[in-house]
Design a protein around this motif. Sequence first.
Motif, PDB file in Angstrom:
ATOM      1  N   SER A   1      64.143 -40.229  74.015  1.00 65.89           N
ATOM      2  CA  SER A   1      63.714 -39.019  73.316  1.00 65.89           C
ATOM      3  C   SER A   1      64.735 -37.903  73.485  1.00 65.89           C
ATOM      4  O   SER A   1      65.027 -37.157  72.539  1.00 65.89           O
ATOM      5  CB  SER A   1      62.345 -38.564  73.843  1.00 65.89           C
ATOM      6  OG  SER A   1      61.367 -39.537  73.575  1.00 65.89           O
TER       7      SER A   1
ATOM      8  N   ALA B   1      62.096 -33.457  76.844  1.00 70.28           N
ATOM      9  CA  ALA B   1      62.470 -34.835  77.177  1.00 70.28           C
ATOM     10  C   ALA B   1      63.093 -34.925  78.565  1.00 70.28           C
ATOM     11  O   ALA B   1      62.811 -35.856  79.327  1.00 70.28           O
ATOM     12  CB  ALA B   1      63.444 -35.366  76.129  1.00 70.28           C
TER      13      ALA B   1
ATOM     14  N   LEU C   1      57.362 -32.952  72.196  1.00 67.55           N
ATOM     15  CA  LEU C   1      58.105 -34.043  72.820  1.00 67.55           C
ATOM     16  C   LEU C   1      57.385 -34.542  74.068  1.00 67.55           C
ATOM     17  O   LEU C   1      57.358 -35.747  74.340  1.00 67.55           O
ATOM     18  CB  LEU C   1      59.525 -33.581  73.155  1.00 67.55           C
ATOM     19  CG  LEU C   1      60.604 -34.648  73.346  1.00 67.55           C
ATOM     20  CD1 LEU C   1      60.454 -35.377  74.672  1.00 67.55           C
ATOM     21  CD2 LEU C   1      60.564 -35.647  72.193  1.00 67.55           C
TER      22      LEU C   1
ATOM     23  N   THR D   1      56.484 -38.552  74.466  1.00 62.11           N
ATOM     24  CA  THR D   1      56.948 -39.418  75.546  1.00 62.11           C
ATOM     25  C   THR D   1      55.793 -39.879  76.422  1.00 62.11           C
ATOM     26  O   THR D   1      55.768 -41.024  76.878  1.00 62.11           O
ATOM     27  CB  THR D   1      57.993 -38.701  76.410  1.00 62.11           C
ATOM     28  OG1 THR D   1      57.449 -37.470  76.906  1.00 62.11           O
ATOM     29  CG2 THR D   1      59.243 -38.398  75.614  1.00 62.11           C
TER      30      THR D   1
END
Length: 516
Positions: free
Chosen positions: A165, A291, A340, A344
Amino acid sequence: MSSAAGPDTATEPDRPAEQKTGTFSSLRIRNYRLFATGAVVSNTGTWMSRIAQDWLVLSITGSSFAVGITTALQFLPMLLFGLYGGVLADRYPKRRTLLVTQAALGVLGLTLATLTLSGVVQVWHVYTIAFLLGVVTVVDNPTRQTFVMEMVGPSAVRNAVSLNSANFQAARLVGPAVAGVLITAVGSGWAFLINGLSFLAPLTGLLLMRTSELHQVERVPRGKGQLREGLRYVAGKPDLIWPIVLVGFIGTFGFNFPIWLSAFVNKVFHSGAGAYGLLNTLMAAGSLLGALLAARRSRTRLRMLVAAAMVFGLLEAAAALAPEFWLFAVLLVPIGVFGLTFNTTANATVQLATDPVMRGRVMSLYMMVFVGGTPIGGPVMGWVTDTYGARLGFLSGGLIAAAAAAAVGFALARAGGLRLRVNLRRGDDQPFVAFVPRDGSRTDGPQAGGPRTDGSQPVAEAGSTAGPAAGDPATDAKAVDDKAVEDRAIKDRAAEDRAQGGVESGADGVTRLTPA
């Protein structure tokens, strides 16, 4: 440069500390380094192509709805055929499959570049190539997602997913900015050309990999009923089905940024391609930060999944109401962080909770609901944006995302045997809001064994195994009270573990729900 894991620090009494891993620990593995290096090049080209494609369609048609149609066509194959892609990912060698899919994506990029640079491109050309890109992605996406496990193994998959990511978002920082300059200076065609050539990098990385160093994963032989088997498997696991449901809602209604950002730039702030590239770059900066933070976490938590989705939706709603361009732009950074973080956490949670022989089918379902919902959400959000304005379109997407997060949070709590408790008593050291067992072992009323408000003698909790008092009434009543207090403490500890549970893969290779 990798950062070392820090010492264990317990954050709650009697609860194991979370160990942080090195942020870039997966890059110690040669095959993954080759994969990541090729990916950052092709991802940069992909982001350039995405920006150029959206702007090209908007320039030809002047319609946000047309941008939504383009996005919908690109993701429609995932909705229609996504599960079949997972079956192929489980059945065939993943490295060889990726060599074919990455080459096909490069050829399609070069085709669009040729049409645009020659000056003959029409909107139906873009629609057709977007659909074909989606067809290739049906196989490429689940194969690429599950190939990570073969490169790094179960112990490093969380870190590798987060670095993937980060890789994608780092490319997102560069790609839109370069695309904005190219579109303004020489047109969209050159961005498409660079994208097509960028796929040489992942192809080279795949060819240079040492197959002997890949982790062997059992492949599923051809057979009947494999799709139904995968669906039954997911439906029987709450720690899979509810995260996937939430991913579906967020992907369908919360991630329509090509529609919203292009509409805000064009119709609200009356700017050009440079401002559009800037907004995408700011969101990418937040996503990259999210990330890198995720890469340091060694465990995935279901509560983090729900919380990140909730905050993401609320931030979108706030940005929709921003009166000035600079405030709108600043809010895109935390939107990127929490979007994000959600992505993830969901990806790692689903992969680690899945049996290896099922992983391709489960991840294809995951990607099908995540990006396959775009053919529904894209046109709907594009129509709302065109009809009622960019602000209402963005606001509605954010509110739907936040509501979905709340609903899935309650569903996960029910699956864990919990209910929501609100503590209104002042001076109590208990949290204001907490999940407690549904059987009422934590209540706001009189506690078993405690003083009654009506002055009567203490009584045992309902359901206590203690029988009628015998002998000395005071002694027997105290024994019942002690038993009730002990039972309540045990239930409280169990409730905390369920309420703060995460998904963890143990040293024995068994995936289980664990306390945070």
